[in-house]
Design a protein around this motif. Sequence first.
Motif, PDB file in Angstrom:
ATOM      1  N   UNK A  14       0.832  -1.203   0.000  1.00 12.27           N
ATOM      2  CA  UNK A  14       0.000   0.000   0.000  1.00 12.27           C
ATOM      3  C   UNK A  14       0.866   1.254   0.000  1.00 12.27           C
ATOM      4  N   UNK A  15       0.245   2.340  -0.471  1.00 12.18           N
ATOM      5  CA  UNK A  15       0.843   3.663  -0.319  1.00 12.18           C
ATOM      6  C   UNK A  15      -0.112   4.465   0.560  1.00 12.18           C
ATOM      7  N   UNK A  16      -0.058   5.761   0.513  1.00 12.42           N
ATOM      8  CA  UNK A  16      -0.860   6.574   1.432  1.00 12.42           C
ATOM      9  C   UNK A  16      -2.364   6.363   1.288  1.00 12.42           C
ATOM     10  N   UNK A  17      -2.840   6.155   0.051  1.00 14.08           N
ATOM     11  CA  UNK A  17      -4.293   6.075  -0.119  1.00 14.08           C
ATOM     12  C   UNK A  17      -4.790   4.847  -0.873  1.00 14.08           C
ATOM     13  N   UNK A  60      -5.728  -2.137   4.620  1.00 14.26           N
ATOM     14  CA  UNK A  60      -6.675  -1.930   3.522  1.00 14.26           C
ATOM     15  C   UNK A  60      -7.870  -1.068   3.935  1.00 14.26           C
ATOM     16  N   UNK A  61      -8.104  -0.982   5.230  1.00 13.35           N
ATOM     17  CA  UNK A  61      -9.238  -0.171   5.697  1.00 13.35           C
ATOM     18  C   UNK A  61      -9.016   1.286   5.310  1.00 13.35           C
ATOM     19  N   UNK A  62     -10.077   1.905   4.809  1.00  9.82           N
ATOM     20  CA  UNK A  62     -10.085   3.321   4.442  1.00  9.82           C
ATOM     21  C   UNK A  62      -9.114   3.662   3.310  1.00  9.82           C
TER      22      UNK A  62
END
Length: 107
Positions: A14-17, A60-62
């Motif tokens: 993941x990255x920031x978003x 993975x949330x949000x």
Amino acid sequence: MSVLETNVIDGIYHDDDTVFLMIVDHLYWTDDHLDILSRKLEYYLDGINSPDLYVKYPAAKNRKICIKLILTKALNESSLDALRSLQKLLEARGYNFTFGVFEGKAF
């Protein structure tokens, strides 16, 4: 992991978003290639739509989720067209999908 192992996520980061669910495809494009890829994608989509992904990977949330297909073989025009059509279909259903050929550097 590979596109042939249909009941496992090949990689995740993941990255920031965004959370990226990777599919590693090492096969040459053949007539049944889209069927093989579809079986793998079905597992990924089931995971996205269930709470299991968020339990196993809380980051993975949000975050947005993107399926990232990493190919190791060059694409011909017909395979490129097939993947573009698949991308449009998935995006029309609300899923993010990207693909590219790995050439030893990030894409």
